[in-house]
Write a protein that holds these residues in place. Sequence first.
Motif, PDB file in Angstrom:
ATOM      1  N   ALA A  23      62.679  27.382  51.242  1.00  0.00           N
ATOM      2  CA  ALA A  23      62.314  26.196  52.029  1.00  0.00           C
ATOM      3  C   ALA A  23      60.799  26.032  52.089  1.00  0.00           C
ATOM      4  O   ALA A  23      60.287  24.906  52.012  1.00  0.00           O
ATOM      5  N   SER A  24      60.071  27.128  52.204  1.00  0.00           N
ATOM      6  CA  SER A  24      58.609  27.073  52.229  1.00  0.00           C
ATOM      7  C   SER A  24      58.061  26.618  50.882  1.00  0.00           C
ATOM      8  O   SER A  24      57.093  25.855  50.819  1.00  0.00           O
ATOM      9  N   ILE A  25      58.686  27.069  49.807  1.00  0.00           N
ATOM     10  CA  ILE A  25      58.276  26.649  48.468  1.00  0.00           C
ATOM     11  C   ILE A  25      58.522  25.148  48.313  1.00  0.00           C
ATOM     12  O   ILE A  25      57.674  24.414  47.805  1.00  0.00           O
ATOM     13  N   ALA A  26      59.677  24.669  48.769  1.00  0.00           N
ATOM     14  CA  ALA A  26      60.006  23.247  48.661  1.00  0.00           C
ATOM     15  C   ALA A  26      59.022  22.391  49.466  1.00  0.00           C
ATOM     16  O   ALA A  26      58.564  21.347  48.983  1.00  0.00           O
ATOM     17  N   LEU A  27      58.689  22.832  50.664  1.00  0.00           N
ATOM     18  CA  LEU A  27      57.727  22.082  51.472  1.00  0.00           C
ATOM     19  C   LEU A  27      56.355  22.059  50.799  1.00  0.00           C
ATOM     20  O   LEU A  27      55.692  21.029  50.740  1.00  0.00           O
ATOM     21  N   ASN A  28      55.929  23.204  50.279  1.00  0.00           N
ATOM     22  CA  ASN A  28      54.633  23.275  49.616  1.00  0.00           C
ATOM     23  C   ASN A  28      54.629  22.405  48.354  1.00  0.00           C
ATOM     24  O   ASN A  28      53.618  21.776  48.029  1.00  0.00           O
ATOM     25  N   TYR A  29      55.745  22.343  47.660  1.00  0.00           N
ATOM     26  CA  TYR A  29      55.868  21.485  46.481  1.00  0.00           C
ATOM     27  C   TYR A  29      55.602  20.030  46.859  1.00  0.00           C
ATOM     28  O   TYR A  29      54.863  19.323  46.174  1.00  0.00           O
ATOM     29  N   ASN A  30      56.198  19.593  47.960  1.00  0.00           N
ATOM     30  CA  ASN A  30      55.992  18.217  48.397  1.00  0.00           C
ATOM     31  C   ASN A  30      54.539  17.951  48.750  1.00  0.00           C
ATOM     32  O   ASN A  30      53.992  16.903  48.414  1.00  0.00           O
ATOM     33  N   VAL A  31      53.887  18.902  49.409  1.00  0.00           N
ATOM     34  CA  VAL A  31      52.463  18.770  49.723  1.00  0.00           C
ATOM     35  C   VAL A  31      51.659  18.715  48.419  1.00  0.00           C
ATOM     36  O   VAL A  31      50.742  17.903  48.271  1.00  0.00           O
ATOM     37  N   SER A  32      52.018  19.558  47.471  1.00  0.00           N
ATOM     38  CA  SER A  32      51.322  19.597  46.189  1.00  0.00           C
ATOM     39  C   SER A  32      51.457  18.279  45.429  1.00  0.00           C
ATOM     40  O   SER A  32      50.596  17.937  44.619  1.00  0.00           O
TER      41      SER A  32
END
Length: 80
Positions: A23-32
């Motif tokens: 979930a943290s990776i997915a959120l960071n992906y969206n920020v990226s």
Amino acid sequence: MEDIQPKLAVLEKIGRDRDKKPASIALNYNVSKGALLIVGIYSLAQAEQALEALGWRLTEYEVKMISQQSFMGKKTILWQ
């Protein structure tokens, strides 16, 4: 659900490599990708995962790995 299994596998692999939850990776992906996050938090675990997504960025290669697993969904009565 089987349509998203390849993307989940990539999120889990990157998460293992970085010692972070998918979930943290997915959120960071969206920020990226330039998204502004608006996160609904209903538990302490969700709050921790949201906070874990901050303060770092995925590499261009990791963003590309996740993006390659994207697909266009179909609209249904349950998803509009």
